[in-house]
Design a protein around this motif. Sequence first.
Motif, PDB file in Angstrom:
ATOM      1  N   THR A  70       0.739  -1.132  -0.100  1.00 43.55           N
ATOM      2  CA  THR A  70      -0.013  -0.066  -0.260  1.00 43.55           C
ATOM      3  C   THR A  70       0.859   1.275  -0.155  1.00 43.55           C
ATOM      4  O   THR A  70       1.682   1.414   1.039  1.00 43.55           O
ATOM      5  CB  THR A  70      -0.788  -0.050   1.189  1.00 43.55           C
ATOM      6  OG1 THR A  70      -1.823  -1.186   1.237  1.00 43.55           O
ATOM      7  CG2 THR A  70      -1.582   1.312   1.186  1.00 43.55           C
ATOM      8  N   ARG A 290      -4.265   4.057   6.037  1.00 45.55           N
ATOM      9  CA  ARG A 290      -4.046   2.844   5.681  1.00 45.55           C
ATOM     10  C   ARG A 290      -5.076   1.962   6.050  1.00 45.55           C
ATOM     11  O   ARG A 290      -5.759   0.972   5.567  1.00 45.55           O
ATOM     12  CB  ARG A 290      -2.628   2.428   6.148  1.00 45.55           C
ATOM     13  CG  ARG A 290      -2.440   0.826   5.608  1.00 45.55           C
ATOM     14  CD  ARG A 290      -2.732  -0.196   6.634  1.00 45.55           C
ATOM     15  NE  ARG A 290      -2.389  -0.297   8.044  1.00 45.55           N
ATOM     16  CZ  ARG A 290      -1.159  -0.424   8.389  1.00 45.55           C
ATOM     17  NH1 ARG A 290      -0.412  -1.470   7.741  1.00 45.55           N
ATOM     18  NH2 ARG A 290      -0.959  -0.290   9.602  1.00 45.55           N
ATOM     19  N   ARG A 304      -1.905  -1.462  -3.825  1.00 45.39           N
ATOM     20  CA  ARG A 304      -2.638  -0.196  -3.842  1.00 45.39           C
ATOM     21  C   ARG A 304      -1.979   0.916  -4.053  1.00 45.39           C
ATOM     22  O   ARG A 304      -1.017   1.098  -3.124  1.00 45.39           O
ATOM     23  CB  ARG A 304      -3.726  -0.400  -2.336  1.00 45.39           C
ATOM     24  CG  ARG A 304      -4.441  -1.483  -2.076  1.00 45.39           C
ATOM     25  CD  ARG A 304      -5.372  -1.356  -0.947  1.00 45.39           C
ATOM     26  NE  ARG A 304      -6.115  -2.402  -0.416  1.00 45.39           N
ATOM     27  CZ  ARG A 304      -5.387  -3.549   0.169  1.00 45.39           C
ATOM     28  NH1 ARG A 304      -4.403  -3.450   0.606  1.00 45.39           N
ATOM     29  NH2 ARG A 304      -6.464  -4.363   0.643  1.00 45.39           N
TER      30      ARG A 304
END
Length: 608
Positions: A70, A290, A304
């Motif tokens: 992420t 997050r 992501r």
Amino acid sequence: MATIKPQKKRPPSSSKKKTQIKFNPTRAFIRLVFLLLIWGTGVVGILLVYETTQLPDISKLNLKPRSAGTRLIASNGVEFASFGDLYRKPILFEKIPKNLINALLATEDRRFYNHFGFDPISIIRAMAVNLRTGSIIQGGSTLTQQLAKNLFLTPRRSFRRKVQELLLAFWLELSFKKDQILTIYLNRVYFGSGTYGLQAASHHYFNKSAEFLNLYDSALLVGLLKAPSRYNPIVNPRLAQKRTSQVLVNMVNAELLTQIEADLAFDSKSIIARAIVRGSGHRYFADWARDRAVAYSGYTAKDRKVYTTFNPKLQQQAEKSIAAGLRLGSKKGVQQAAMVVLDKKGAVLAMVGGKSYTNSQFNRATQALRQPGSALKPIVYLAALNEGYKPSSIISDTPLTIGSWSPKNFDGRFRKNVTLTEALVMSLNVPTVRLSERIGRQHSINLARKLGITSELKNEPSLALGANEVTLLELTSAYVAFSNGGYPISPYGIENITVPGEGIIYKNQAANQPSVAKIEQIEMIHELLSDVIRSGTGKNAAIETDAAGKTGTSQGYRDAWFIGYSGKLIAGIWLGRDDSKSMAKVTGGGLPAEIWSNFMQKATAITN
């Protein structure tokens, strides 16, 4: 009959000598060494055969487990935090810059194209250097050995692991060409900050494809391999430059570069395409964003890319203001602080969750439930305005008893009759409770819910004085409606989320909620909150431009708040202690208001 005489035994002839075998120590030693070599070779052979059967499944070369990464992108388009493992599509050997390959070979394995996975010469050279310096500054592992270790083995050092590393290195050399080994290595090696592989590192540090890396970029990335965290150019730019310089020197010594070329490369340093966020305070926002990214996008095995509302410049200023305030408050028992900054749409632009993220990851801006004290009063007063009261309406400031509870004003005095303006500006408790009881507590609770407060609000007389616990984020979010014409918001930190091959999988679409009051009432509460700063308990929050806000102090000086707005920004500040003990008479109109003023003076210049 003849008589036979016995014959006498003859003594041994002196001509025959005894045969003697002499012991030869040299010959015996040679025999012993020879036997030991035979037995040793046998034992080693058995050991190698056994370890061969214990090797990892080398057929699963491309199935290395990894967690989805992420990456958080700030509002200026620059990445400021990452979680998990970050990969990119592997790069082909033909696309890898020649300078990067030369930098790698000069630094990690100069005889790469001349050995078979194990290089005795390099080991001897490394041992000589280490003995001469008295410390381990060089290693003898080849790139093939490093690849074997990275692909199949654990970092734990042991003799057995070293044997397996050598066997795997031999297997790699037999199975792949040298160029293929280099390509696999560069597509799998760790470059720090959660990035694996050359492409991921190139985009992470330089925001460009690996094929466009210049000489300095290449040297910097190769320099990271020795200690990715230590030489991280984001965290330790000076150490990274020093290490990059050493890689360029290695290339010159290996005759892969001239000194002039090395000097030119070092003088034309690349800009690290990362947000310059000092310290770790931004991690509070990063953790908060997050968690929401995972919730919004659901499970995905792909990386992501989360585009957030985070403003690095405002974050830096928020951290500076909070740090300065904590230094001033340390003598008064202030141990912790929190701050959130929003815009009029509810975008969270900056967040400070505590004194030190390194020491405590608990986010006091979003997780801590604390009593807001008088910072909740504007909700009660807006509820009263909605019921027909005016700022000039008179409310009694005389002793009041509800059941067994008798509220008191902060200064212990009573003023007989006061206007709503005077009651809020001076933060009088008794008139506020009396007002809340007259309109009905449920009106205040209903309005608080419309403004976005979700914490428990008990229908008790002390409701009006902020006795119920709320988070800093939800109460600051409630104040946004006072600044934007009465429209409640839901605080958010994510604009959209993308994943490779699918594009945008989440996009923030805040629903337009109806105003919580008519524009006349919103203008009235705004004027009341402006008076708080102009002539009331919030004087210390005054700045050069128009501002409005409210102070808050909980019972026993356990919490001190100031929440206010000016221009495009709404900011909330909380001071206190994690153990909920009292501070030394720290009130919302004191240090929190001063911190707010310090921040807002500089923040308005940043956003204008």
